[in-house]
Design an enzyme around this catalytic site. Sequence first.
Site, short mmCIF file in Angstrom:
data_model
loop_
_atom_site.label_atom_id
_atom_site.label_comp_id
_atom_site.label_asym_id
_atom_site.label_seq_id
_atom_site.Cartn_x
_atom_site.Cartn_y
_atom_site.Cartn_z
N GLY A 95 4.28 -8.46 -1.45
CA GLY A 95 5.65 -8.96 -1.42
C GLY A 95 5.99 -9.95 -2.51
N LYS A 96 5.31 -9.87 -3.64
CA LYS A 96 5.59 -10.80 -4.74
C LYS A 96 6.99 -10.57 -5.32
CE LYS A 96 1.92 -9.45 -6.98
NZ LYS A 96 1.38 -8.55 -5.94
N GLU A 145 -21.04 10.28 15.42
CA GLU A 145 -20.04 9.26 15.73
C GLU A 145 -20.45 8.42 16.93
OE1 GLU A 145 -18.02 8.56 13.56
OE2 GLU A 145 -18.15 10.41 12.41
N ASP A 180 -21.63 6.26 4.97
CA ASP A 180 -22.30 5.17 5.68
C ASP A 180 -23.35 4.51 4.79
OD1 ASP A 180 -20.87 5.99 7.89
OD2 ASP A 180 -22.49 7.30 8.59
P1 ADP Z 1 4.29 -6.63 -4.82
O1 ADP Z 1 5.34 -6.98 -5.81
O2 ADP Z 1 3.51 -7.80 -4.32
O3 ADP Z 1 3.37 -5.53 -5.27
P2 ADP Z 1 6.56 -5.81 -3.32
O4 ADP Z 1 7.30 -7.08 -3.27
O5 ADP Z 1 7.02 -4.82 -4.32
O6 ADP Z 1 5.01 -6.07 -3.53
O7 ADP Z 1 6.54 -5.18 -1.86
C1 ADP Z 1 6.77 -3.83 -1.64
C2 ADP Z 1 7.49 -3.63 -0.33
O8 ADP Z 1 6.66 -3.96 0.76
C3 ADP Z 1 8.71 -4.50 -0.18
O9 ADP Z 1 9.82 -3.89 -0.72
C4 ADP Z 1 8.81 -4.68 1.31
O10 ADP Z 1 9.49 -3.60 1.89
C5 ADP Z 1 7.39 -4.63 1.77
N1 ADP Z 1 6.83 -5.97 1.94
C6 ADP Z 1 5.80 -6.49 1.25
N2 ADP Z 1 5.51 -7.73 1.68
C7 ADP Z 1 6.40 -8.02 2.65
C8 ADP Z 1 6.61 -9.17 3.46
N3 ADP Z 1 5.84 -10.26 3.35
N4 ADP Z 1 7.62 -9.12 4.35
C9 ADP Z 1 8.37 -8.03 4.47
N5 ADP Z 1 8.23 -6.92 3.73
C10 ADP Z 1 7.25 -6.89 2.83
ZN ZN Z 2 -21.12 7.94 9.86
#
Ligand code: ADP
Ligand code: ZN
Length: 641
Positions: free
Chosen positions: A218-219, A435, A511
């Site tokens: 979510g960066k 398993e 494994d």
């Molecule tokens: P990054 O830039 O870290 O690779 P993104 O910000 O592009 O990741 O995240 C991709 C998608 O994942 C977002 O558009 C959102 O839908 C979801 N996502 C990622 N982190 C979060 C979060 N903390 N809360 C809600 N949605 C999230």
């Molecule tokens: Zn196995």
Amino acid sequence: MVNNNRKKDGSKFDDNKFKYIIYYAIAVTIVVFLINDYLVNTETEQIKYTDFLNMITQNQIKEVHFSKDRIVIYPKENTSYNNKVLYTGRFEEDKELPDKLNKANIPYDQVIPKQDGPFKNFMLNWVLPFIIFMALGRFLFGRLDKKMGSGVMSFGKNTAKIYAENETGVTFKDVAGQEEAKESLVEIIDFLHNTQKYSEIGAKLPKGALLVGPPGTGKTLLAKAVAGEAKVPFFSLSGSSFVEMFVGMGAARVRDLFEQAQEKAPCIIFIDEIDAIGKSRDGNITGNDEREQTLNQLLSEMDGFDSSKGVVILAATNRPEVLDKALLRPGRFDRRVIVDRPDLKGREEILKVHAKGVKLAKDVDLLDISKSTPGAVGADLANIINEAALRAVKNNRKEVIQEDLQEAVEVIIAGKEKKDRILSPKEKRSVAFHEVGHALVAALLTHTDPVHKITIVPRTMGALGYTMQVPDEEKYLVTKEEMFDQICVMLGGRAAEEVEFNTMSTGASNDIEKATETARNMVTIYGMTEKFDMMGLESMSNRYLDGRPVKNCSAETEAQIDEETLKIIKEGHKKAIDVLSKNRDLLTKVAERLLEKETIMGDEFMSLVKGEEASITGDNVENNENNESDDNLNNDTKLLE
Ligand code: ADP
Ligand code: ZN
Ligand code: MG
């Protein structure tokens, strides 16, 4: 040349546009010539010299002009030629022509060549069409471009504008489970809100903050949310789009970006995937001049601009260790905001955020889903919700039920269920015992996570079956005992094959790989052997990406590491065989049940185990204090094939 094909990256069109313009120029020039030619041909008509002489004798001519190469004839109004202008070649042999004209009383003269001829010609034939097509081109492409979202004539210029958003529409509410990261960004938001307050005191805020974390946490979302919360424009560019076709483009873009941003201050500049330009410059044999130029430009812009105006630079990367030191210097990206994988609570909140737009049945328990997805990032969780919704639609349901979500977790973690792969009964039996071997060792040893599910339904990812272990709670520390028992569990699959069929199959390759890695880590990273005590033999590089270990020891030591690793594995293998042969009846009983049902959930499995008089082997591994902390040790859901 880096030419990434993302549409939002308007530059992709730059080279194509150039081609279009060339084609366009050629087409317009041809059209202009054709029109010219057409006009000339309709106004005038060529006639034979003899016809010309006839016209003289018949008194049909008003006037005659001699030009350099032709005789231009203006016929009288009431003739059959009407108002057409006629011409014919100059017939030099006919010396009597002037006499004839005099006799017929037709005025004639010699056309004086125009002084500005060549220049005017050039203007008319070349410059004018060019100007026309430029104007037309601008008009046409300008309209096309509005659809594509970039400016045609702007090679590098103004391209950053396209990614500018006045309102991102994303707020902190949309970002769940990143409380710490949000906290460290609150200050920046406040700064953007009240630039005045800070500059009055003379406080300088950091110019830039670097968002660091694994992909999908979510960066990008967080950066947008900061802009959304502060209600300021958001300029964004992805690092890879800087490194471009035209040399010098990257640097030009950086300049543009900062110029425009400063005009719009307060605002946020976001550089996604900054590692594409910000890679360390030293130790790079295949140097990339373009990238270096871009980086230098970025550095000098960051130094040059006045942060008191309210421009904040955010950048994101999942590989902070490859970044050039100069970028991390004070006054540049001196702040780091860690955006880590969400924990149990965080995952639940992310699931809630994404479940908002989805109709959920009353029985849905998102906490339960969150429990079975340790290690999943925000993007995975968003995916799980969507996958569950798709499954609900597929089954003609109006709302998403818990089963959809559980299935979605497995789809994301283990690949789609594949019912059509057919195992022979013998193979199926082998897989079932394998398993159950994993599961029983897990159930009968003390330092292990509970079994969540055993299945022999094949998945597309290649596993013929798997055993899923889910920890009761999020754990950040793993003890030596737990690690060793986990190795026993990993080797339990093969052990069961040996105990039951007295043979070995290829089903244990995964494994073996995992067990060996764990055993090796015990020796080299976690200092869990007597022989090497607490000596660090390996270190991690690329922590946020693939985490490759780098050796820190001599070749002889390496050989000894192998020996120690083998010792642990042998011990684990023996223990697994031990446990299983002592509980052979139970092994057979559970395996038969699995063969019959194909999937056994944790509760049922445990009641089978408890129903039997299980003889649990004494655990004689001494209790060592092993409190080495490593926050990277996320206790993942274990999936043993
Ligand atoms: P990054 O830039 O870290 O690779 P993104 O910000 O592009 O990741 O995240 C991709 C998608 O994942 C977002 O558009 C959102 O839908 C979801 N996502 C990622 N982190 C979060 C979060 N903390 N809360 C809600 N949605 C999230
Ligand atoms: Zn196995
Ligand atoms: Mg991103």
